[in-house]
Write a protein that holds these residues in place. Structure first.
Motif, PDB file in Angstrom:
ATOM      1  N   ASN A  98       0.802  -1.224   0.000  1.00  0.00           N
ATOM      2  CA  ASN A  98       0.000   0.000   0.000  1.00  0.00           C
ATOM      3  C   ASN A  98       0.834   1.274   0.000  1.00  0.00           C
ATOM      4  O   ASN A  98       0.281   2.361  -0.035  1.00  0.00           O
ATOM      5  CB  ASN A  98      -0.923   0.024   1.221  1.00  0.00           C
ATOM      6  CG  ASN A  98      -2.104  -0.893   1.032  1.00  0.00           C
ATOM      7  OD1 ASN A  98      -2.687  -0.928  -0.040  1.00  0.00           O
ATOM      8  ND2 ASN A  98      -2.423  -1.654   2.060  1.00  0.00           N
ATOM      9  N   PHE A 130      -2.803  -5.387  -7.049  1.00  0.00           N
ATOM     10  CA  PHE A 130      -4.110  -4.786  -6.789  1.00  0.00           C
ATOM     11  C   PHE A 130      -3.966  -3.342  -6.351  1.00  0.00           C
ATOM     12  O   PHE A 130      -2.868  -2.800  -6.280  1.00  0.00           O
ATOM     13  CB  PHE A 130      -4.873  -5.642  -5.775  1.00  0.00           C
ATOM     14  CG  PHE A 130      -4.984  -7.057  -6.235  1.00  0.00           C
ATOM     15  CD1 PHE A 130      -5.897  -7.384  -7.218  1.00  0.00           C
ATOM     16  CD2 PHE A 130      -4.135  -8.038  -5.753  1.00  0.00           C
ATOM     17  CE1 PHE A 130      -5.979  -8.683  -7.687  1.00  0.00           C
ATOM     18  CE2 PHE A 130      -4.210  -9.325  -6.212  1.00  0.00           C
ATOM     19  CZ  PHE A 130      -5.134  -9.657  -7.189  1.00  0.00           C
ATOM     20  N   LYS A 131      -5.111  -2.736  -6.056  1.00  0.00           N
ATOM     21  CA  LYS A 131      -5.097  -1.294  -5.806  1.00  0.00           C
ATOM     22  C   LYS A 131      -4.538  -0.950  -4.436  1.00  0.00           C
ATOM     23  O   LYS A 131      -4.566  -1.770  -3.523  1.00  0.00           O
ATOM     24  CB  LYS A 131      -6.521  -0.753  -5.964  1.00  0.00           C
ATOM     25  CG  LYS A 131      -6.995  -0.844  -7.401  1.00  0.00           C
ATOM     26  CD  LYS A 131      -8.298  -0.120  -7.597  1.00  0.00           C
ATOM     27  CE  LYS A 131      -8.593  -0.027  -9.091  1.00  0.00           C
ATOM     28  NZ  LYS A 131      -9.793   0.751  -9.341  1.00  0.00           N
ATOM     29  N   LYS A 132      -4.084   0.270  -4.325  1.00  0.00           N
ATOM     30  CA  LYS A 132      -3.505   0.725  -3.061  1.00  0.00           C
ATOM     31  C   LYS A 132      -4.567   1.425  -2.219  1.00  0.00           C
ATOM     32  O   LYS A 132      -5.379   2.179  -2.740  1.00  0.00           O
ATOM     33  CB  LYS A 132      -2.359   1.707  -3.332  1.00  0.00           C
ATOM     34  CG  LYS A 132      -1.135   1.049  -3.926  1.00  0.00           C
ATOM     35  CD  LYS A 132      -0.045   2.067  -4.175  1.00  0.00           C
ATOM     36  CE  LYS A 132       1.173   1.384  -4.761  1.00  0.00           C
ATOM     37  NZ  LYS A 132       2.260   2.302  -5.056  1.00  0.00           N
ATOM     38  N   ARG A 133      -4.469   1.211  -0.931  1.00  0.00           N
ATOM     39  CA  ARG A 133      -5.360   1.889  -0.007  1.00  0.00           C
ATOM     40  C   ARG A 133      -4.958   3.372   0.084  1.00  0.00           C
ATOM     41  O   ARG A 133      -3.777   3.699   0.020  1.00  0.00           O
ATOM     42  CB  ARG A 133      -5.218   1.226   1.362  1.00  0.00           C
ATOM     43  CG  ARG A 133      -5.965   1.876   2.491  1.00  0.00           C
ATOM     44  CD  ARG A 133      -5.401   1.387   3.805  1.00  0.00           C
ATOM     45  NE  ARG A 133      -3.988   1.712   3.872  1.00  0.00           N
ATOM     46  CZ  ARG A 133      -3.091   0.989   4.518  1.00  0.00           C
ATOM     47  NH1 ARG A 133      -3.436  -0.101   5.136  1.00  0.00           N
ATOM     48  NH2 ARG A 133      -1.817   1.348   4.532  1.00  0.00           N
ATOM     49  N   THR A 134      -5.926   4.253   0.215  1.00  0.00           N
ATOM     50  CA  THR A 134      -5.583   5.681   0.359  1.00  0.00           C
ATOM     51  C   THR A 134      -6.316   6.276   1.555  1.00  0.00           C
ATOM     52  O   THR A 134      -7.303   5.720   2.046  1.00  0.00           O
ATOM     53  CB  THR A 134      -5.960   6.487  -0.903  1.00  0.00           C
ATOM     54  OG1 THR A 134      -7.357   6.371  -1.119  1.00  0.00           O
ATOM     55  CG2 THR A 134      -5.200   6.000  -2.117  1.00  0.00           C
TER      56      THR A 134
ATOM     57  N   GLY C 155      -6.934   9.075  -3.869  1.00  0.00           N
ATOM     58  CA  GLY C 155      -7.612   7.838  -4.231  1.00  0.00           C
ATOM     59  C   GLY C 155      -8.145   7.839  -5.647  1.00  0.00           C
ATOM     60  O   GLY C 155      -8.834   6.921  -6.053  1.00  0.00           O
ATOM     61  N   GLU C 158      -5.391   5.404 -10.980  1.00  0.00           N
ATOM     62  CA  GLU C 158      -5.816   4.133 -11.558  1.00  0.00           C
ATOM     63  C   GLU C 158      -5.558   2.972 -10.612  1.00  0.00           C
ATOM     64  O   GLU C 158      -6.316   2.017 -10.583  1.00  0.00           O
ATOM     65  CB  GLU C 158      -5.038   3.876 -12.855  1.00  0.00           C
ATOM     66  CG  GLU C 158      -5.508   4.728 -14.016  1.00  0.00           C
ATOM     67  CD  GLU C 158      -4.479   4.725 -15.128  1.00  0.00           C
ATOM     68  OE1 GLU C 158      -3.735   3.747 -15.236  1.00  0.00           O
ATOM     69  OE2 GLU C 158      -4.432   5.729 -15.865  1.00  0.00           O
ATOM     70  N   THR C 159      -4.482   3.080  -9.839  1.00  0.00           N
ATOM     71  CA  THR C 159      -4.123   1.952  -8.979  1.00  0.00           C
ATOM     72  C   THR C 159      -4.525   2.212  -7.539  1.00  0.00           C
ATOM     73  O   THR C 159      -3.971   1.641  -6.624  1.00  0.00           O
ATOM     74  CB  THR C 159      -2.612   1.709  -9.033  1.00  0.00           C
ATOM     75  OG1 THR C 159      -1.975   2.930  -8.654  1.00  0.00           O
ATOM     76  CG2 THR C 159      -2.169   1.310 -10.409  1.00  0.00           C
ATOM     77  N   GLU C 160      -5.482   3.106  -7.350  1.00  0.00           N
ATOM     78  CA  GLU C 160      -5.829   3.460  -5.977  1.00  0.00           C
ATOM     79  C   GLU C 160      -7.293   3.166  -5.680  1.00  0.00           C
ATOM     80  O   GLU C 160      -8.166   3.344  -6.532  1.00  0.00           O
ATOM     81  CB  GLU C 160      -5.580   4.953  -5.746  1.00  0.00           C
ATOM     82  CG  GLU C 160      -4.122   5.302  -5.661  1.00  0.00           C
ATOM     83  CD  GLU C 160      -3.916   6.782  -5.403  1.00  0.00           C
ATOM     84  OE1 GLU C 160      -2.900   7.126  -4.806  1.00  0.00           O
ATOM     85  OE2 GLU C 160      -4.783   7.586  -5.801  1.00  0.00           O
ATOM     86  N   GLU C 161      -7.518   2.752  -4.439  1.00  0.00           N
ATOM     87  CA  GLU C 161      -8.887   2.637  -3.970  1.00  0.00           C
ATOM     88  C   GLU C 161      -9.348   3.993  -3.473  1.00  0.00           C
ATOM     89  O   GLU C 161      -8.521   4.856  -3.184  1.00  0.00           O
ATOM     90  CB  GLU C 161      -8.949   1.638  -2.806  1.00  0.00           C
ATOM     91  CG  GLU C 161      -8.784   0.211  -3.248  1.00  0.00           C
ATOM     92  CD  GLU C 161      -8.559  -0.713  -2.063  1.00  0.00           C
ATOM     93  OE1 GLU C 161      -8.577  -0.217  -0.912  1.00  0.00           O
ATOM     94  OE2 GLU C 161      -8.354  -1.912  -2.307  1.00  0.00           O
TER      95      GLU C 161
END
Lengths: 900, 318, 171
Positions: A98, A130-134, C155, C158-161
């Protein structure tokens, strides 16, 4: 000393340490996050895994967290074991799933513990697709920048902020992989120790916001060891410069003084060096063009200095070298301290008792190791903040000490000790005028008037030894507290008494001494601390010159006196009426200072001088520890020179001599030692100016320093010769000695693989221990086992007066320092001037909170908003002191207050 | 011949020689470039010939520096010796039947004497520079000279024996029917090898050897003093080439469609080009290899050559 | 011995080969796109400066000929306040390009930058910045970085939640 085996090599290590500490002390590379030498171990991050073996025939072994395992005789473990390295790499890989792609725009980059550890474990490729938490960030005030996406959930920030520094407003929120470190809502961080978050955080979640405005990577800074100039504690700092402006202040570890942490005044109070308000040219007033060249100035001063008599006014914020150079220039009989007689009197008292050899003046480390602390009168949270942080640790450690004894828990086992201790506290008695954040950890808090504080002090001594003077007419309350405090102090082995001059009361000073001296003579290793106003108040007072009031008397008798005044805004310490009178009486006023202020406006000749970052000097802190600060950078303006250098040139001018050989601070200090034997040893604070290691000097710039051939290319494509520094063993280049320099001349902490501040471990004897070669600083006071002479006369009890209030100063941690108040970030946090009255007194005056009062001090009227405090003893009026532009008042005098 | 004619010949020879030596700067660079598939200097003047002028100017304008640690007077004298001694060597060369400065009857001996004087400049220059690399270069130069001087002279003895004279004009005339290269091939080859060593040209530039001795004996020289060594080297090439032409290739003799001086010039120039080709193609041997070849291979060979020549001559006579 | 003669002969034959020399000012050299010549600063697809002032090029530079100062705009976007390359020192090694995390600094196939005054070889940001994406089109660092700098919201990458709601305890 137990012998342990690391990767089958035997080592002698110190008992009681954990495996991580032991490994780091041996210079081995073992990654970690949540462990911090000042915070202890919690075993949360799983980063420091090693494999422990039962014996040499154990092929299997088991993974343990090295920070949670104590050193045992014959213990075998492996750092380089395959499973352990794979485990550590995997932990980093998880942390990195992350972690944002931020390094190029992150202020921590290049001095980032996470970067170092990632490289150390060998993780180099992100497999997680997968996607990174923000997260959303918070506004945390003008000092600390928040960038939550970068967080790796090591919990160091809250452990530091809440457990260590006693803060309340930073916490961890949410749950599972959403945990969030921040405040409940946007707002300025309340703790005055919040700046340390930038160094505690292993990555870039919390960063220095003032650095962000002129961002420079650590490897690009020209750094030098410095000493904080903003209070009398004398914390060691590293000051960094780039492109001719001071960029940041970092902590410089000194286990005796500041350890790992600074206060925000020290960390952020540096920007005055770059301010617009700097004096840059010599000015001769009352001319069509006031700015003059050095030659014109010299011509003018040659005449001025050779006619009439000459007196010099020293400064509590100028270095020993500068004050002594002034004393040499004007002569012993013509040298005065630039402080009021009242303050000088108290300081004389303090010097008298500390140099008597009957008490030990305690360092911050000794405060932290104390088992009972009594604060008598001084509001250290505001006047010596770093000392308050140490007192917080004292209380924490005292409680923890019980745990280590009862449960045989090692000191570093933070989580377990915290569980055991719960709300338990050590003994701190906080006797002040107002409530303080320290009260929360204090076992006993008392609010009383200064005279009563002194009486309590005397009464405690009397309780312990009836032969000591008793106070007249003690009330029951006083006796009760005296008895209970005396009982604790008698039990204590290492009690520390803290007092100071901010309550302007002689009795308090006397009582504190009686306490400490009695405890010392009864066989305890007691300590005594007197907090003094400025960074070199102690050093100036030790020169034993008459006060400013004496200078006024002197000038009344003459008409042709030229006054040389160094680095001192007299309006801050002397009532303006008296200052104006003094300036009117003197024939010529020559002022040397780095900043424009009210005093420099009165100067006929104003000479620009170097700030702490542009010059060398030595200052003496509250405990009598002389410490050297080094020139960080050479100002491009050649007229900005250290005060002592200017003064030496003036003395040559006066003697009509041509310029002699170059002068170095160590020569000046040697002369000081001869002239004033009480300073003997001060020249040992730093290596001599010509010191070198194998013929190499100590570089101020890291070996990765960049832009050497381009930074000045816009001025001229031909590169100038590198700057030469003849005054110190440090050089203005990246070449030079690459090993560990003498501890007093460490310009930055760096070790191969350790680019962050954590590299300090490599410079220490052991993690959290003293620096290699001993901590810097020379103590000028020694305990010599003489019999103490006690003060005999406790003051009368304090009584309120009709229509009059006792005027006392009230300091603010961010705002009351002279130099730091010129910095923008701290100005933002500094309050507007106000007065404080007790709730009862307000009723007497029929005042509500926020209403204005008028007071008349030394012929000047002030209108101030008033705040009401229930706890303040009646009959006392507190007025904010030391704020930017605020006048000094007749502290400790009785004044009238009117409602507006 | 009148005195005036003599003076004119001397001046003419001097003029032509110095110009050739200077011109070789350009020739060598262009030829080296050609053999390396480059073009070489082709910017200044037609075909870049003015580089000679440019280079000379450059040498003149360089700082003429004498190192403070050098032996000043010897340092200055050394480069002059090399040019003077090589120029003296040209005295006995018959450029045409009429153009010859002095047709001595010990001509060949005079040539050998002069060419061995050249080593003084190297030894003195290297010693006066007071620099370890220069001194090493000088020592190598001296030993190389001693080694190769011996059989340089001996290699010519075959020709002398066949001619019966040391006079060069006699030697040329003796080749009217057949060049000595046919009868004395071994002598010619060995003389040429010795000649390369004598002029310390590549591949035998052991005293200079910039890759090991950073220019050896003239490391400390700059400006026109260095220029003298430079010119001296080209003059040396010309001298050896002229000697090759004279001794083994019939000198100025040749078919009548060209005048004698042209034949002489062509032959000499061919050898000069061969010198340059050697530089373009062969690497420098090690110092010990050079000495070993000299003493252990070439000297026996040249003695053998004299023996065989003498035997054949005796046999022919008898 | 024979090999020596052969060497001499082969070398001699080179006299007749085609020459490799390019007679430069009249004849131009063909430069490949990856040729390391003049250094430029490129822009991202949105036409904004790519350089984020991370100082990595300056640190990588073996001759230390790059000096810059990072600053921020009101959105928190980092960019260089000044960016200076001293080409009189540059050795065109390309390390700066290797180090650049945002493809901002690039070496381009141009070497015709001779000057009569050395001072003119000091290039400032105005001289370096070109209106092009250079060799690496399509990359915008701020779209993949974790910070919000006016290019995308927190957030929003593209690669972010989407940002975490810290008041929720739901998994």
């Amino acid at each position: 000393m137990p012998v342990i085996f690391i990767d089958n090599i035997s080592y002698n290590v110190k008992a009681g340490k954990n495996l991580l500490e032991a490994s780091l002390a041996l210079g081995l590379d073992l990654p970690y996050f949540c462990w911090h030498p000042a915070l202890g171990s919690v075993g949360a991050c799983r980063q420091c895994a090693v494999k422990v073996f039962k014996d040499e025939n154990d092929p299997q072994g088991r993974l343990v967290m090295s920070c949670m395992e104590e050193v045992k005789e014959g213990l075998r473990f492996s750092i380089n074991d395959k499973t352990a390295t794979a485990f550590r790499e995997q932990v980093i890989e998880w942390l990195m799933t992350n972690h944002p792609h931020d390094c190029p725009v992150c202020d921590e980059g290049g001095s980032c513990h996470l970067q170092d550890m990632t490289v150390m474990t060998g993780h180099d490729y992100r497999r997680y697709r997968f996607k990174k938490r923000t997260y959303r960030n918070q506004y945390l005030g003008p000092l600390v920048h928040h960038e939550m996406n970068r967080c790796i959930q090591c919990y160091r920030c809250v452990r530091y902020y809440r457990d260590y520094a006693g803060g309340k407003d930073l916490d961890v929120f949410a749950a599972h992989n959403h945990v969030y470190f921040g405040r409940e809502s946007d707002g300025v961080l309340e703790s005055p120790f919040s700046g340390n978050l930038a160094e505690v955080c292993p990555t870039g979640v919390f960063t220095d916001k003032t650095l962000k405005e002129h961002y420079t990577r650590k490897w690009d800074l020209t750094m030098a060891p410095s000493v904080c100039q903003h209070c009398s504690v004398g914390c060691n700092t590293i000051a960094g410069e780039r492109y001719g402006s001071l960029r940041c202040i970092q902590n410089r570890y000194n286990s005796e003084v500041n350890g790992y942490f600074l206060c925000d005044r020290g960390r952020y109070g540096y920007e005055f060096v770059n301010s617009e308000n700097r004096v840059t040219k010599p000015l001769l007033r009352n001319r069509p063009i006031e700015a003059v060249s050095e030659q014109e100035l010299n011509n003018h001063l040659q005449v001025t200095l050779s006619t009439g008599s000459l007196i010099g006014i020293g400064s509590p914020r100028a270095s020993m070298e500068s004050n002594f150079a002034l004393r040499q220039l004007v002569g012993v009989d013509n040298f005065y301290q630039g402080i009021s007689e009242d303050e000088a009197y108290l300081l004389r008292k303090i010097i008298g008792v500390l140099s008597s050899g009957t008490v030990h003046s305690a360092s911050l480390k000794e405060i932290e190791q104390a088992d009972a602390v009594l604060i008598l009168g001084e509001d250290i949270w505001n006047t010596a903040p770093r000392m308050a942080l140490s007192v917080l640790q004292t209380v924490r450690k005292m409680a923890a000490a019980d745990a280590t004894l009862q449960l045989k828990l090692p000191q570093w086992n933070d989580a377990a000790i915290k569980e055991f201790v719960q709300q338990e506290k050590g003994f701190l008695c906080n006797i002040t005028l107002l409530n303080s954040p320290l009260d929360e950890v204090a076992a006993s808090t008392l609010r009383m008037a200064p005279d009563d504080m002194a009486r309590l002090g005397f009464a405690i001594v009397n309780q312990m030894d009836a032969s000591q003077p008793a106070v007249d007419n003690p009330d029951d309350n006083l006796l009760y507290h005296a008895k209970s405090i005396a009982a604790v102090l008698q039990e204590a082995k290492r009690p520390v008494i803290i007092s100071g001059v901010s309550v302007c009361n002689e009795g308090v000073i006397n009582a504190a001494y009686n306490l400490a001296a009695f405890l010392t003579s009864s066989g305890k290793s007691a300590g005594l601390c007197y907090v003094v106003p400025e960074c070199n108040s102690m050093g100036l007072a030790m020169m034993q010159a008459p006060s400013f009031d004496k200078a006024v008397r002197r000038i009344e008798e003459t008409t042709d006196t030229t006054v040389i005044l160094i680095e001192n805004d007299l309006y801050r310490s002397i009532p303006s009426e008296e200052v104006e009178y003094f300036f009117k009486r003197c024939k010529n006023l020559i002022v040397l200072d780095s900043l424009f202020h009210r005093t420099t406006e009165k100067a006929q000749a104003l000479i620009p001088v170097a700030s702490f970052a542009e010059g060398d000097g030595t200052i003496v802190n509250y405990e009598g520890r002389a410490q050297r600060f080094y020139q960080v950078f050479m100002p491009s303006n050649p007229l900005i020179k250290e005060t002592w250098r200017w003064l030496k040139e003036l003395s040559l001018l006066r003697l009509q001599k041509s310029n002699g050989h170059n002068l170095h601070p160590d020569q000046l200090l040697a002369e000081l030692e001869t002239a004033l034997p009480q300073f003997s040893g001060i020249n040992q604070t730093a290596p001599a100016h010509n010191f070198s290691i194998h013929g190499e000097r100590i570089p101020r710039e890291p070996h990765r320093y960049s832009g050497r051939t381009a930074m000045l290319a816009n001025q001229h494509v031909s590169e100038p010769k590198p700057l030469q520094d003849d005054d110190s063993p440090l050089s203005f280049t990246m070449e030079g000695y690459k090993g560990i320099p003498p501890s007093s001349a460490v310009p930055f902490f760096w070790a191969p693989g350790w680019n962050s501040v954590q590299a300090v471990t490599r410079y220490q004897e052991e993690p959290g221990g003293s620096l290699k070669g001993g901590d810097p600083g020379i103590k000028l006071f020694d305990l010599n086992g003489k019999q103490p002479t006690y003060f005999k006369e406790p003051p009368e009890a304090f009584h309120t007066r009709q229509e009059k209030w006792l005027l006392l100063p009230h300091y603010h941690v961010l705002g009351s320092g002279e130099l730091s108040s010129y910095t923008r970030a701290l100005q933002e946090l500094s309050p507007a001037p106000y007065a404080i009255l007790s709730a009862n007194d307000a009723k007497r005056l029929a005042l509500a909170g926020g209403a204005n009062i008028r007071l008349s001090v030394a012929g000047k009227n002030y209108t101030l908003p008033v705040q009401l405090k229930k706890e303040l003893p009646d009959g006392i009026l507190l007025v904010t002191a030391g704020l930017l532009g605020a006048d000094s008042m007749n502290w400790n005098s009785w004044i009238k207050v009117e409602k507006v | 011949m009148t005195v005036l004619q003599h003076v004119l010949i001397v001046l003419g020879v001097l003029f032509v020689l110095l110009n050739i030596a200077a011109g070789l700067i350009w020739v060598e660079r262009r030829m080296l470039a050609m053999w390396q598939e480059r073009l070489g200097p082709n910017r200044a003047g037609p075909f870049g010939i003015l580089i000679v002028l440019a280079d000379t100017l450059k040498l003149f304008f360089k700082e003429d520096w004498i190192p403070p640690f050098a032996d000043k007077w010897i340092f200055i004298t050394a480069p002059a010796i090399v040019v003077a001694s090589v120029l003296m060597g040209f005295v006995i060369i018959p450029f045409t039947p009429t153009i010859i400065v002095a047709d001595l009857n010990v001509g060949l001996l005079f040539f050998l004497a002069m060419s061995s004087l050249g080593v003084y400049s190297i030894v003195l220059g290297g010693w006066a520079s007071n620099n370890k690399y220069s001194l090493l270069g000088a020592l190598r130069g001296a030993s190389q000279m001693i080694a190769y001087e011996v059989f340089m002279g001996l290699s010519l003895m075959g020709v002398v024996m066949m001619t019966g004279s040391f006079k060069l004009s006699d030697i040329v005339m003796a080749q009217k029917n057949m060049w000595f290269i046919v009868t004395q091939p071994l002598g010619a080859i060995i003389f040429f090898i010795a000649g390369i060593a004598e002029t310390h040209r590549l591949p035998f530039d052991i005293p200079e050897a910039e890759s090991e001795l950073i220019a050896g004996y003239h490391a400390e020289y700059s400006g026109m003093k260095f220029g003298m060594f430079f010119i001296g080297e080209y003059l040396g090439i010309t001298l050896i080439s002229a000697m090759m032409a004279t001794m083994f290739f019939g000198g100025y003799l040749g078919p009548a469609f060209l005048p004698p001086w042209a034949w002489f010039f062509l032959k000499t120039f061919a050898f000069i080009l061969f010198f340059i080709l050697l530089r373009a193609s062969l690497p420098r041997p090690r110092y010990d290899q050079l000495m070993e070849t000299g003493w252990k291979v070439l000297l026996p060979l040249v003695l053998l050559n004299i023996l065989v020549t003498g035997a054949v001559l005796l046999w022919l006579k008898g | 011995m024979f090999s020596h003669l052969r060497t001499i002969w082969l070398t001699f034959l080179h006299l007749f080969k085609k020459k490799v020399t390019i007679e430069y000012p009249e004849e131009k050299v063909k430069l490949r796109p990856r040729w390391r010549g003049r250094i430029v600063l490129t822009k991202d697809p949105d036409g904004d400066e790519r350089c984020v002032g991370c100082y990595l090029c300056a640190a990588a530079c073996p001759v230390d000929c790059i000096a810059l100062q990072a600053t921020e705009d009101e959105n928190g976007r980092r960019y260089p306040e000044f960016f200076r390359i001293n080409f009189s020192r540059c050795i065109f090694c390309g390390y700066c390009e290797e180090a650049c995390p945002t493809y901002a600094i690039q070496l381009i196939p141009d070497f015709e930058m001779g000057e009569y005054k050395r001072q003119n070889l000091v290039f400032e940001k105005e001289d370096l910045l070109i209106d092009s994406e250079g060799k690496y089109p399509g990359y915008n660092y701020y779209k993949v970085a974790g910070i919000a700098a006016g290019v995308k919201a927190k957030g929003g990458g593209e690669t972010e939640e989407a940002p975490v709601d810290i008041h929720s305890l739901l998994p």
